[in-house]
Design a protein around this motif. Structure first.
Motif, PDB file in Angstrom:
ATOM      1  N   GLU A  58       0.835  -1.200   0.000  1.00 53.51           N
ATOM      2  CA  GLU A  58       0.000   0.000   0.000  1.00 53.51           C
ATOM      3  C   GLU A  58       0.876   1.260   0.000  1.00 53.51           C
ATOM      4  O   GLU A  58       0.572   2.241  -0.700  1.00 53.51           O
ATOM      5  CB  GLU A  58      -0.918   0.005   1.227  1.00 53.51           C
ATOM      6  CG  GLU A  58      -1.927   1.143   1.256  1.00 53.51           C
ATOM      7  CD  GLU A  58      -2.885   1.134   0.088  1.00 53.51           C
ATOM      8  OE1 GLU A  58      -3.360   2.230  -0.281  1.00 53.51           O
ATOM      9  OE2 GLU A  58      -3.150   0.052  -0.465  1.00 53.51           O
ATOM     10  N   LYS A  87       2.202   1.742  -3.473  1.00 57.08           N
ATOM     11  CA  LYS A  87       1.174   2.274  -4.378  1.00 57.08           C
ATOM     12  C   LYS A  87       0.984   3.770  -4.179  1.00 57.08           C
ATOM     13  O   LYS A  87       0.853   4.533  -5.140  1.00 57.08           O
ATOM     14  CB  LYS A  87      -0.146   1.540  -4.143  1.00 57.08           C
ATOM     15  CG  LYS A  87      -0.178   0.111  -4.655  1.00 57.08           C
ATOM     16  CD  LYS A  87      -1.490  -0.565  -4.306  1.00 57.08           C
ATOM     17  CE  LYS A  87      -1.480  -2.032  -4.699  1.00 57.08           C
ATOM     18  NZ  LYS A  87      -2.733  -2.717  -4.280  1.00 57.08           N
ATOM     19  N   LYS A  88       0.957   4.209  -2.920  1.00 55.36           N
ATOM     20  CA  LYS A  88       0.783   5.638  -2.636  1.00 55.36           C
ATOM     21  C   LYS A  88       1.929   6.455  -3.217  1.00 55.36           C
ATOM     22  O   LYS A  88       1.724   7.533  -3.794  1.00 55.36           O
ATOM     23  CB  LYS A  88       0.683   5.853  -1.120  1.00 55.36           C
ATOM     24  CG  LYS A  88      -0.664   5.473  -0.516  1.00 55.36           C
ATOM     25  CD  LYS A  88      -0.661   5.749   0.979  1.00 55.36           C
ATOM     26  CE  LYS A  88      -2.034   5.485   1.598  1.00 55.36           C
ATOM     27  NZ  LYS A  88      -3.027   6.493   1.175  1.00 55.36           N
ATOM     28  N   SER A 141       3.888   5.534  -5.718  1.00 51.42           N
ATOM     29  CA  SER A 141       3.848   5.428  -7.176  1.00 51.42           C
ATOM     30  C   SER A 141       2.894   6.441  -7.798  1.00 51.42           C
ATOM     31  O   SER A 141       3.173   7.009  -8.858  1.00 51.42           O
ATOM     32  CB  SER A 141       3.439   4.008  -7.581  1.00 51.42           C
ATOM     33  OG  SER A 141       3.418   3.868  -8.988  1.00 51.42           O
ATOM     34  N   LYS A 142       1.788   6.686  -7.129  1.00 52.25           N
ATOM     35  CA  LYS A 142       0.824   7.671  -7.627  1.00 52.25           C
ATOM     36  C   LYS A 142       1.420   9.075  -7.669  1.00 52.25           C
ATOM     37  O   LYS A 142       0.933   9.943  -8.398  1.00 52.25           O
ATOM     38  CB  LYS A 142      -0.428   7.674  -6.746  1.00 52.25           C
ATOM     39  CG  LYS A 142      -1.292   6.429  -6.896  1.00 52.25           C
ATOM     40  CD  LYS A 142      -2.481   6.474  -5.943  1.00 52.25           C
ATOM     41  CE  LYS A 142      -3.323   5.207  -6.073  1.00 52.25           C
ATOM     42  NZ  LYS A 142      -4.455   5.217  -5.113  1.00 52.25           N
ATOM     43  N   ASN A 143       2.472   9.274  -6.867  1.00 50.03           N
ATOM     44  CA  ASN A 143       3.125  10.580  -6.803  1.00 50.03           C
ATOM     45  C   ASN A 143       4.512  10.563  -7.446  1.00 50.03           C
ATOM     46  O   ASN A 143       5.369  11.404  -7.145  1.00 50.03           O
ATOM     47  CB  ASN A 143       3.222  11.034  -5.349  1.00 50.03           C
ATOM     48  CG  ASN A 143       1.869  11.365  -4.755  1.00 50.03           C
ATOM     49  OD1 ASN A 143       1.322  12.435  -4.993  1.00 50.03           O
ATOM     50  ND2 ASN A 143       1.318  10.432  -3.985  1.00 50.03           N
ATOM     51  N   GLY A 144       4.742   9.567  -8.302  1.00 54.78           N
ATOM     52  CA  GLY A 144       5.950   9.555  -9.117  1.00 54.78           C
ATOM     53  C   GLY A 144       7.193   8.982  -8.492  1.00 54.78           C
ATOM     54  O   GLY A 144       8.304   9.222  -8.976  1.00 54.78           O
ATOM     55  N   ALA A 159       6.408  13.797  -2.573  1.00 56.39           N
ATOM     56  CA  ALA A 159       5.445  12.690  -2.645  1.00 56.39           C
ATOM     57  C   ALA A 159       4.932  12.325  -1.274  1.00 56.39           C
ATOM     58  O   ALA A 159       3.734  12.074  -1.095  1.00 56.39           O
ATOM     59  CB  ALA A 159       6.105  11.486  -3.321  1.00 56.39           C
TER      60      ALA A 159
END
Length: 312
Positions: free
Chosen positions: A266, A269-270, A272-275, A308
């Motif tokens: 998790e 994933k968090k 990754s959503k912010n690069g 991020a």
């Protein structure tokens, strides 16, 4: 994207190579040995070169030919794979709990120092005393030691006949596909080990790259200085985050973090959503779903991570 997965040094040595002028393999081999002798303060007669890290591991374990192999873990998984493939009875010792668990006489032991994935540097005097009492054959992996500038186990070679120090040179010298690894051992052991090795087994082009990298006398000092600075900055950012429970004290190019109130998938994933891309490292021994690892990168990468994390 800000990638924190690479083990390879993000800094590059100052290299100017004309590959049309690469020398013949036999001459290059001796020239590289001379360079390594100067860089690591060890005689050429104590050095053997291998065509890649995996080759050095398999050659060593076949040569040592014992029944048991104890691996202080977490560790690079290539050691466990090679040990199992070569018919050893592989035993794992959890470094996080107790590094002084007993081993059987005449066993092979594998210890990465600085360690993997947490980057911890260990003082090994007491372990060497114990290993000597058990007549152990000791493989110390010092692939990461150049990132921290700590003292090498080379000092033990004079008194410890069954010591073999492995280095994967691709990591520090910033070339992912540099297929050169070294083994440092006693002159007697190197002579014996070399009997089973082919001559001119290293590409002259790879030798030339490493030789030129070693000529950059400022590279190691600059790398150590920048990695210390960047690691401190990375530690500071992570320590202040709400999802970070604890952090191992690293002396190398990596950080191992234990999370709280969120698992590694998790958390990944968090980010990754912010690069930001990271490792979850679940495949390693004694690592659970609450660990994540970071390799120290550029300040630009670290600033990207901070942004991020603030977006959580």
């Amino acid at each position: 994207m800000f990638d924190f997965r690479s083990e390879v040094n993000f800094l590059k040595p100052d290299i100017q190579i004309d590959f049309n002028e690469v020398c013949d393999e036999s001459t290059c081999y001796q020239s590289l040995l001379s360079q390594l002798e100067q860089r690591y303060k060890i005689k050429q007669t104590n050095i053997e070169l291998f065509n890649g890290f995996s080759s050095s591991i398999y050659s060593l374990l076949k040569y040592l030919n014992s029944k048991f192999c104890y691996i202080y873990s977490p560790c690079n998984l290539e050691y466990k794979q090679a040990s199992n493939n070569l018919g050893y009875e592989t035993r794992l010792i959890n470094r996080f709990e107790n590094i002084f668990l007993p081993i059987k006489d005449d066993s092979v032991v594998v210890f990465m120092n600085p360690s993997f994935l947490d980057g911890t540097f260990y003082e090994l005097d007491k372990l060497f005393e114990y290993w000597a009492s058990k007549n152990a054959k000791v493989i110390i992996d010092e692939t990461l030691i150049d990132f921290c500038g700590k003292s090498s186990c080379i000092k033990y070679l004079a008194d410890f006949e069954n010591l073999f120090i492995v280095k994967d040179l691709s990591k520090f010298y910033a070339r992912k596909n540099l297929n050169i690894a070294t083994v440092f051992a006693s002159e007697k052991s190197i002579k014996s080990l070399r009997k089973y090795e082919p001559q001119n087994k290293i590409s002259s082009f790879e030798i030339k790259y490493l030789e030129e990298a070693l000529k950059d006398k400022k590279f190691a000092t600059i790398t150590n200085s920048i990695y210390i600075k960047n690691r401190i900055e990375l530690e500071k950012i992570l320590q202040e985050h709400k999802f970070v429970d604890s952090m191992f004290q690293s002396n190398s190019n990596s950080l191992l973090i234990r999370l709280k109130n969120i698992d590694s998938n998790e958390f990944k994933k968090k980010l990754s959503k912010n690069g930001v891309i990271i490792n979850t490292c679940l495949e390693y021994d004694f690592i659970d779903e609450y660990f994540v690892s970071f390799y120290v990168g550029s300040l630009n990468n670290i600033k990207g991570l901070k942004k991020a994390l603030n977006a959580f």
